[in-house]
Design an enzyme around this catalytic site. Structure first.
Site, mmCIF file in Angstrom:
data_model
loop_
_atom_site.group_PDB
_atom_site.id
_atom_site.type_symbol
_atom_site.label_atom_id
_atom_site.label_comp_id
_atom_site.label_asym_id
_atom_site.label_seq_id
_atom_site.Cartn_x
_atom_site.Cartn_y
_atom_site.Cartn_z
ATOM 1 N N ARG A 167 0.819 -1.211 0.000
ATOM 2 C CA ARG A 167 0.000 0.000 0.000
ATOM 3 C C ARG A 167 0.862 1.274 0.000
ATOM 4 O O ARG A 167 0.521 2.274 -0.615
ATOM 5 C CB ARG A 167 -0.904 -0.032 1.248
ATOM 6 C CG ARG A 167 -1.976 1.004 1.357
ATOM 7 C CD ARG A 167 -2.996 0.582 2.444
ATOM 8 N NE ARG A 167 -2.344 0.062 3.655
ATOM 9 C CZ ARG A 167 -1.961 0.807 4.688
ATOM 10 N NH1 ARG A 167 -2.149 2.103 4.676
ATOM 11 N NH2 ARG A 167 -1.403 0.251 5.749
ATOM 12 N N SER A 168 1.980 1.240 0.739
ATOM 13 C CA SER A 168 2.826 2.430 0.845
ATOM 14 C C SER A 168 3.948 2.469 -0.190
ATOM 15 O O SER A 168 4.604 3.503 -0.354
ATOM 16 C CB SER A 168 3.450 2.498 2.249
ATOM 17 O OG SER A 168 2.457 2.684 3.232
ATOM 18 N N ARG A 207 10.999 -9.980 22.751
ATOM 19 C CA ARG A 207 11.582 -9.323 23.929
ATOM 20 C C ARG A 207 11.803 -10.235 25.124
ATOM 21 O O ARG A 207 12.665 -9.980 25.945
ATOM 22 C CB ARG A 207 10.685 -8.156 24.375
ATOM 23 C CG ARG A 207 10.764 -6.952 23.470
ATOM 24 C CD ARG A 207 9.899 -5.833 24.035
ATOM 25 N NE ARG A 207 9.677 -4.775 23.067
ATOM 26 C CZ ARG A 207 8.591 -4.000 23.046
ATOM 27 N NH1 ARG A 207 7.633 -4.204 23.941
ATOM 28 N NH2 ARG A 207 8.465 -3.049 22.157
ATOM 29 N N CYS A 218 8.344 1.253 25.340
ATOM 30 C CA CYS A 218 8.720 2.655 25.535
ATOM 31 C C CYS A 218 8.884 3.045 27.005
ATOM 32 O O CYS A 218 9.836 3.734 27.378
ATOM 33 C CB CYS A 218 7.700 3.561 24.852
ATOM 34 S SG CYS A 218 5.986 3.061 25.093
ATOM 35 N N SER A 276 1.174 8.866 21.007
ATOM 36 C CA SER A 276 2.085 8.297 20.017
ATOM 37 C C SER A 276 2.313 6.802 20.230
ATOM 38 O O SER A 276 2.605 6.090 19.262
ATOM 39 C CB SER A 276 3.430 9.032 20.032
ATOM 40 O OG SER A 276 3.995 8.991 21.326
ATOM 41 N N GLY A 277 2.163 6.333 21.476
ATOM 42 C CA GLY A 277 2.277 4.897 21.728
ATOM 43 C C GLY A 277 1.257 4.085 20.948
ATOM 44 O O GLY A 277 1.449 2.894 20.720
ATOM 45 N N LYS A 284 4.157 -5.970 30.330
ATOM 46 C CA LYS A 284 5.414 -5.731 29.592
ATOM 47 C C LYS A 284 6.390 -4.900 30.425
ATOM 48 O O LYS A 284 7.587 -5.199 30.476
ATOM 49 C CB LYS A 284 5.136 -4.947 28.299
ATOM 50 C CG LYS A 284 4.599 -5.749 27.139
ATOM 51 C CD LYS A 284 4.454 -4.799 25.922
ATOM 52 C CE LYS A 284 3.530 -5.383 24.890
ATOM 53 N NZ LYS A 284 3.220 -4.407 23.826
ATOM 54 N N HIS A 304 6.096 10.487 27.179
ATOM 55 C CA HIS A 304 5.498 9.774 28.311
ATOM 56 C C HIS A 304 6.027 10.322 29.637
ATOM 57 O O HIS A 304 7.215 10.613 29.771
ATOM 58 C CB HIS A 304 5.892 8.297 28.269
ATOM 59 C CG HIS A 304 5.184 7.472 27.240
ATOM 60 N ND1 HIS A 304 4.125 7.913 26.497
ATOM 61 C CD2 HIS A 304 5.394 6.180 26.857
ATOM 62 C CE1 HIS A 304 3.710 6.927 25.692
ATOM 63 N NE2 HIS A 304 4.467 5.875 25.887
ATOM 64 N N GLN A 358 8.487 9.525 23.631
ATOM 65 C CA GLN A 358 8.095 8.141 23.365
ATOM 66 C C GLN A 358 8.642 7.657 22.033
ATOM 67 O O GLN A 358 9.032 6.499 21.889
ATOM 68 C CB GLN A 358 6.553 8.038 23.391
ATOM 69 C CG GLN A 358 6.009 6.617 23.368
ATOM 70 C CD GLN A 358 5.782 6.084 21.965
ATOM 71 O OE1 GLN A 358 5.556 6.853 21.042
ATOM 72 N NE2 GLN A 358 5.858 4.774 21.810
#
Lengths: 350, 350
Positions: free
Chosen positions: A50-51, A110, A139, A169-170, A224, A253, A328
């Protein structure tokens, strides 16, 4: 672009790929590579079909966005992934097979024992130069452990307790847009139908929008933060209390944190330790009531720390409290990833 | 106005004065008197000379605003003060001398031993019917102790730890306006010169704008929360950890709270205790991720409580955590004051 802000061409400048280049973190990765003068021989921007075909600006040049395929990683030295856990699970091993160091911003690897989870200021020494996947933390965990690193180094931390003030933004560029557009509608007295959230974000705060464990009541973000902070600090059973709340701010944040040590640590010693540590700026002016704020942390590489004081809630005198704000998209994501790449280059050169 | 929403005339309906009638809390007092059908024989609205001559609506009638003078309290039975501590210090004793019960929303008398500091759900039993000054607590202390009352009644609380998410309304109508106008300018990419705060409030959070004690680093709001919560709970040395942060929301405060008990208290017992208590609505739907939010608490008389769970940061298992949101202008100020007046009338009638 002139000769001054362009790094000198280096024969060993790596081929760098960014998977998820058009997202909020992808944009921040491009910005961080520029801001930190990271040497880039070739930049390969990868995204969904798409991009593909768009182009993005890097160091004054237009770079085309290509579709991510299994063959995208030939010749790549460093691949940053920021397109979600399922994309990372599928393509990160292919990038390693092609010889790349993968720095993965998703949660996919992670908690995997053989994948280092790295905040360079806190546990950069765990890195080696072998091609592999390296996980970039959540973050909050990244911003938190940057501030904790110089304290953890000097004193024994026995407990952490925190409440977060997390930015839109998270939740990606779409959530930032929803906050802006919902707020604009609210101010104009207009109806607004939220697309990302089940409720309004305008002038509102809410418990983090990750799934909640029905048994314990903790949400995914909180779990997390607990697991990753323990891993980064190398304290696998450290007691951690955390409540994650989203607030109507755009990209930095906040963390209200209490730290229990195994002894009394005075405020001046904490301030000194923070002042001399990399990646931290102490903003702690009691007279002017000037402390860390998102308006000053946004776009900043450093994590801001202030409100450093004894915690009056612990009669033993062993707890200190502080307020931390970090960007963040930068230290909470893209910049930490670029710092990992810097550390890897330093290891390879050593 | 029709006969249905107007309380039946009562021969003993008191003469009620509101000092500071044109402020944010003054407006909320008028609203709370209406909302709770408090009997009012005559309403006397008092303010500075600047506001005198205006009129305000109460139960469908226009009521003129009069200038506050030393003679304003003749015949007044109940006087609500919400015009700041210096006005209260000067005029509240005059109102008592004139025979009024004074319910003071300022901090002027809150720590005075002979002045009861009351949240009816928590310590209403301390009231008697004698004409005197009664202090209405700080907004965070009022919202907090409403939620704590049913827990404090059943279990022994040994420690509180909290971080706040405070709305603009705590800084008055001017700060609410500054948040709205600053946000509008930010969205439009326009310059905005803040008048109340030394920095932007748009999409920003900051440490509470009360003076900071240079020795301890605690601000005035935090010290009030500690001292007043201890007084209301009748636990003069209860250890309390508190960090007060303003967030860009309009009129409901959030509190992220951990409570240490002297034993393990399970989540179901806490939820049951809260569910059966007055003034509280439990909003704790883990599956739907539906928890207390300012968007649902604004204009609400009840304090919303949710995210009730064990605090994983306390290995002893004696700490529980929750998230509380209450309307700062209602339970945090005006409504609690009206509830005090209701309790006084009940005492007088008993």
């Amino acid at each position: 672009m002139n000769a001054h802000n362009r790094p000198a061409p280096e024969s060993d400048a790596p081929v760098v790929a960014i998977v998820g280049a058009t997202g909020a973190v992808g944009l921040a990765l491009i910005h961080s590579l520029e801001q930190r003068n990271f040497p880039v021989g070739e930049l390969r921007l990868l995204a969904s079909a798409r991009s593909a075909g768009r182009s993005m600006s890097f160091r004054g040049n237009k770079v085309p966005v290509q579709e991510l395929t299994e063959d995208s990683f030939a010749g790549v030295n460093i691949a940053f992934f920021s397109a979600g856990a399922s994309i990372s699970r599928k393509f990160a091993p292919l990038a390693v097979d092609a010889g790349a160091q993968v720095i993965d911003n998703s949660s996919a690897f992670r908690m995997q024992d053989d994948v280092p989870l790295i905040v360079p200021e806190a546990n950069g020494k765990e890195l080696d130069a072998a091609p592999r996947i390296i996980a970039n933390p959540n973050c909050i965990a990244a911003i938190l452990t940057t501030a904790l690193a110089p304290l953890h180094e000097r004193w024994s931390i026995t407990r952490l307790s925190m409440s977060t003030y997390q930015a839109a933004s998270g939740g990606g560029a779409e959530m930032m847009e929803e906050l802006r557009e919902g707020t604009r509608a609210h101010l104009n007295g207009e109806e607004f139908e939220p697309k990302i959230l089940p409720h309004s974000y305008a002038f509102n705060i809410f418990s983090h929008n990750s799934d909640v464990d029905p048994e314990t009541g903790y949400n995914g973000e909180e779990l997390k933060v607990i697991a990753e902070t323990r891993r980064i600090l190398g304290q696998p059973v450290l007691p951690i209390s955390v409540t994650c709340i989203r607030v109507p701010i755009l990209r930095a944040h906040g963390i209200s944190l209490s730290i229990r040590f195994d002894e009394h640590v005075n405020t001046a010693s904490i301030r000194n330790a923070l002042n001399s540590a990399p990646g931290i700026r102490v903003v702690d002016d009691r007279e002017a009531n000037h402390f860390p704020m998102p308006s000053e942390a946004s776009g900043e590489q450093d994590v801001l720390v202030g409100r450093i004081r004894d915690d009056l809630g612990d009669p033993s005198g062993r707890t200190s409290t502080m307020f931390i704000v970090g960007d963040q998209l930068l230290k909470g994501a893209a910049q930490n990833a670029v710092q990992i790449a810097e550390a890897l280059r330093a290891k390879a050169a050593a």
